[in-house]
Design a protein around this motif. Structure first.
Motif, short mmCIF file in Angstrom:
data_model
loop_
_atom_site.label_atom_id
_atom_site.label_comp_id
_atom_site.label_asym_id
_atom_site.label_seq_id
_atom_site.Cartn_x
_atom_site.Cartn_y
_atom_site.Cartn_z
N HIS A 166 0.72 -1.16 0.07
CA HIS A 166 -0.04 0.11 -0.05
C HIS A 166 0.85 1.26 -0.03
O HIS A 166 1.83 1.42 0.55
N ARG A 188 -4.21 7.00 -3.25
CA ARG A 188 -3.95 5.73 -2.71
C ARG A 188 -3.76 4.47 -3.71
O ARG A 188 -4.55 4.60 -4.67
N VAL A 189 -2.74 3.77 -3.35
CA VAL A 189 -2.35 2.83 -4.46
C VAL A 189 -2.18 1.40 -3.72
O VAL A 189 -1.56 1.52 -2.68
N THR A 190 -2.65 0.36 -4.33
CA THR A 190 -2.44 -0.92 -3.82
C THR A 190 -1.84 -1.82 -5.11
O THR A 190 -2.08 -1.44 -6.12
N ALA A 191 -0.70 -2.70 -4.70
CA ALA A 191 -0.03 -3.37 -5.51
C ALA A 191 0.10 -4.88 -5.01
O ALA A 191 0.18 -5.14 -3.78
N VAL A 230 0.16 -3.02 -10.11
CA VAL A 230 -0.59 -2.10 -9.54
C VAL A 230 -1.94 -2.85 -9.50
O VAL A 230 -2.61 -2.99 -10.68
N LEU A 233 -5.89 1.96 -7.52
CA LEU A 233 -5.46 3.24 -7.71
C LEU A 233 -6.96 4.22 -7.12
O LEU A 233 -7.86 3.85 -7.88
N ILE A 266 1.29 10.41 -8.19
CA ILE A 266 0.72 9.05 -8.54
C ILE A 266 2.02 8.29 -8.71
O ILE A 266 2.07 7.27 -8.13
N VAL A 303 2.78 5.03 -6.40
CA VAL A 303 2.89 3.62 -6.82
C VAL A 303 4.37 3.15 -6.33
O VAL A 303 4.39 1.87 -5.98
#
Length: 140
Positions: A38, A47-50, A56, A59, A77, A81
């Motif tokens: 995160h 907010r980003v989740t990988a 990714v 987003l 961004i 990331v």
């Protein structure tokens, strides 16, 4: 006289090997959840989740970001990331180092190798003995 060969012994050695590998690679029944990284930027508006293998998977952009200049938005961004990917990498590294006890795995594999060596020796001895019997019978 050579000992009789137990063909199931070779299967047991292979089963033991697969079992040991499954226990130490996380592919057994108690498999853990997929790690997830995160990251956030722009005061939490991005907010980003990988997830593995470094993709990714989510987003979220707060609508208030649309007032931001495009260059700044792109940088934020990118920062979110990168933070998510770093978090994912740390989680994967921690999970792998916590799961694998290389000393224990090495010892288990040595025992399996020893068992396999004994089984193959018995198998070879039985083949040699059978060949000797066939040679004696053919020489009558």
């Amino acid at each position: 006289m050579a000992h009789p060969v137990d063909p199931s012994g070779l299967g047991r050695v292979l089963a033991d090997t697969m079992s040991a590998l499954a226990r130490h690679t996380g592919t057994g029944e108690d498999e853990q959840a997929t790690p997830e990284g995160h990251g956030a930027a722009a005061d939490g508006l991005i907010r980003v989740t990988a997830g593995p293998p470094g993709r990714v998977t989510g987003l979220t952009l707060d609508p208030r970001l649309m007032r931001m200049p495009s260059e700044t938005l792109a940088q934020e961004i990118g920062a979110a990331v990168n933070a998510a990917l770093t978090d994912l990498q740390e989680q994967v590294t921690a999970a792998v180092s916590g799961q694998v006890d290389l000393g224990s795995l090495g010892e288990q594999l040595r025992r399996i190798q020893d068992d396999a060596g004994r089984q193959f020796t018995a198998f070879t001895d039985a083949l040699v003995e059978a060949q000797d019997r066939l040679s004696r019978q053919g020489g009558r």
